[in-house]
Scaffold this active site. Sequence first.
Site, PDB file in Angstrom:
ATOM      1  N   ASN A 135      -6.521   0.601  -2.960  1.00 57.80           N
ATOM      2  CA  ASN A 135      -7.674   1.367  -1.994  1.00 57.80           C
ATOM      3  C   ASN A 135      -6.651   2.749  -1.696  1.00 57.80           C
ATOM      4  OD1 ASN A 135      -5.413   0.166  -0.638  1.00 57.80           O
ATOM      5  ND2 ASN A 135      -6.738  -0.259   1.157  1.00 57.80           N
ATOM      6  N   HIS A 186       0.692   3.439   8.461  1.00 58.94           N
ATOM      7  CA  HIS A 186      -0.449   4.380   9.177  1.00 58.94           C
ATOM      8  C   HIS A 186       0.372   5.600  10.354  1.00 58.94           C
ATOM      9  CE1 HIS A 186      -4.064   2.051   7.859  1.00 58.94           C
ATOM     10  NE2 HIS A 186      -3.724   1.151   8.320  1.00 58.94           N
ATOM     11  N   ASP A 236       2.387  -6.967   2.539  1.00 55.64           N
ATOM     12  CA  ASP A 236       1.130  -6.245   2.975  1.00 55.64           C
ATOM     13  C   ASP A 236       1.462  -5.011   3.565  1.00 55.64           C
ATOM     14  OD1 ASP A 236      -1.607  -5.320   3.115  1.00 55.64           O
ATOM     15  OD2 ASP A 236      -2.218  -6.892   4.536  1.00 55.64           O
ATOM     16  N   HIS A 282       0.678  -0.976   0.060  1.00 52.87           N
ATOM     17  CA  HIS A 282      -0.195   0.086  -0.027  1.00 52.87           C
ATOM     18  C   HIS A 282       0.833   1.217   0.085  1.00 52.87           C
ATOM     19  CE1 HIS A 282      -3.766  -2.195   0.806  1.00 52.87           C
ATOM     20  NE2 HIS A 282      -2.777  -3.156   1.400  1.00 52.87           N
ATOM     21  N   LEU A 283       0.827   1.882  -1.235  1.00 57.74           N
ATOM     22  CA  LEU A 283       1.700   3.155  -1.369  1.00 57.74           C
ATOM     23  C   LEU A 283       1.161   4.180  -0.551  1.00 57.74           C
ATOM     24  CD1 LEU A 283       3.736   2.676  -4.557  1.00 57.74           C
ATOM     25  CD2 LEU A 283       4.528   2.526  -2.220  1.00 57.74           C
ATOM     26  N   HIS A 330      -8.875 -10.139  -1.257  1.00 56.42           N
ATOM     27  CA  HIS A 330      -8.713 -10.222   0.254  1.00 56.42           C
ATOM     28  C   HIS A 330      -9.930 -10.908   0.751  1.00 56.42           C
ATOM     29  CE1 HIS A 330      -8.573  -7.553   3.998  1.00 56.42           C
ATOM     30  NE2 HIS A 330      -9.865  -8.193   4.016  1.00 56.42           N
TER      31      HIS A 330
HETATM   32 ZN   LIG Z   1      -6.003  -6.935   2.447  1.00 59.02          ZN
END
Ligand SMILES: [Zn+2]
Length: 458
Positions: free
Chosen positions: A98, A340, A336, A66-67, A183
Amino acid sequence: MNDLLLTGGRVIDTANRIDAVADVLIINGKISAVGPEAAARAPAGAERMDVKGLIVCPGLIDMHVHLREPGQAAKETIATGTAAAARGGFTSLVCMPNTSPAIDNSGTVALIHERAAQQGVVNVFITGAITKNLAGEELAPTGSLKRAGVVAITDDGHCVQNNELMRRALEYAKMFELPVMDHCQDYALVTDGVMHEGYWSTALGLRGWPAAGEEMIVARNILLAEATGARVHCQHLSTAGSVRLLREARQRGVSISGEACPHHFVLTDAAVAGSERFWDTDGKGVFGFDLAGNERPTWPAYDTNLKMNPPLRSARDREAILEGLADGTIEVLCSDHAPHCDYEKQVEFDYAPFGITGLETELALALMQLYHTRRLELAELIARFTVAPARLLGLPKGTLTAGADADVTVFDPERDWVFDKQATASKSVNSPFYGWPLKGKTIATIVAGKRVWADDLE
Ligand SMILES: [Zn+2]
């Protein structure tokens, strides 16, 4: 000038069945030669790098990252996320859709391609959404996403609940020759669970996320892969039941695959009760030996850096994931990586977002839990980070074949180090592995012949 000669390393290129001490010659960003002729053919001005005693392999690929850009640059950006990848030994990553806005249209794909070309230090491959805004209601334009260059589609972070919609997604994806990644989470079963449903969720008074909530969707995906002939990949598998389902389906020849992340095969739900509980129970012999008391990292109960989705599971599930990796049921290793901000994680367990960072620790944790414990040969472990994801997604990466892009990772599987908050390249520090004694470290990361990170340049 991108000419570079790597001398004296142990070259492991699983796709070409090479595992030998050899030189590697890079000319103009491409692999020119591997073996005895490499030194002889090196141009006079080529830079030399002595890598004796180190492993030289095709650049590692992380197919689940997730960038956070566009839209969540406080957590991570393409610049910081790819810098963390380089530090971890990764020359290519595959980013999840996302973001905000979601990657559900060709414009966002183009934007990320452009920013990655300007600001990224490693290759960025992009996935598109299965459904518009990942809402699970209406299909995103698969064909135009494919034309824009996505390598797969997924609603990661979310899961398409409507089986009929998923079936149509698979049919379109097959038509456009795109793999579908999922997912796996049944919303009705999981509701608002925050940790694995079991003894510890009861003891800690936290809402449970049952194993069946994942297995239900893995089973659904197997049935739909079989019915449509589409290629389906189950992301971040965490339970024994998922491994069993996948193993059985693959033996029957169903076009289904899976991946696993280090936190699921190192930690368990006992860790949520605090470090003391973990080391007294499931942490015993975690890497094949008992950590000395003074080497044991500590953390409090309810530490939100142990909250991820799917959650940390039982010791039995952890063992099944390791067995699935050992016997090839699970083909791919990935992180993954889910950054955050501190202020988001520094809240009660119930309210914290799911996810941890992982790009900088996954190689070491995989080496410790798979190679140093003799579950996997080094060549096989490297394959899970190179040729396996490249094959699944059709990426022109993962080998050191002459003429290929000179993406190369150099690492020392024996090097001891400690993951330090001050030294992370990610914008976020939500990892449970700070302060852990790790074994196995990246020494240099080379993308298209250029050193984008090196231990000795620190
Ligand atoms: Zn996921």
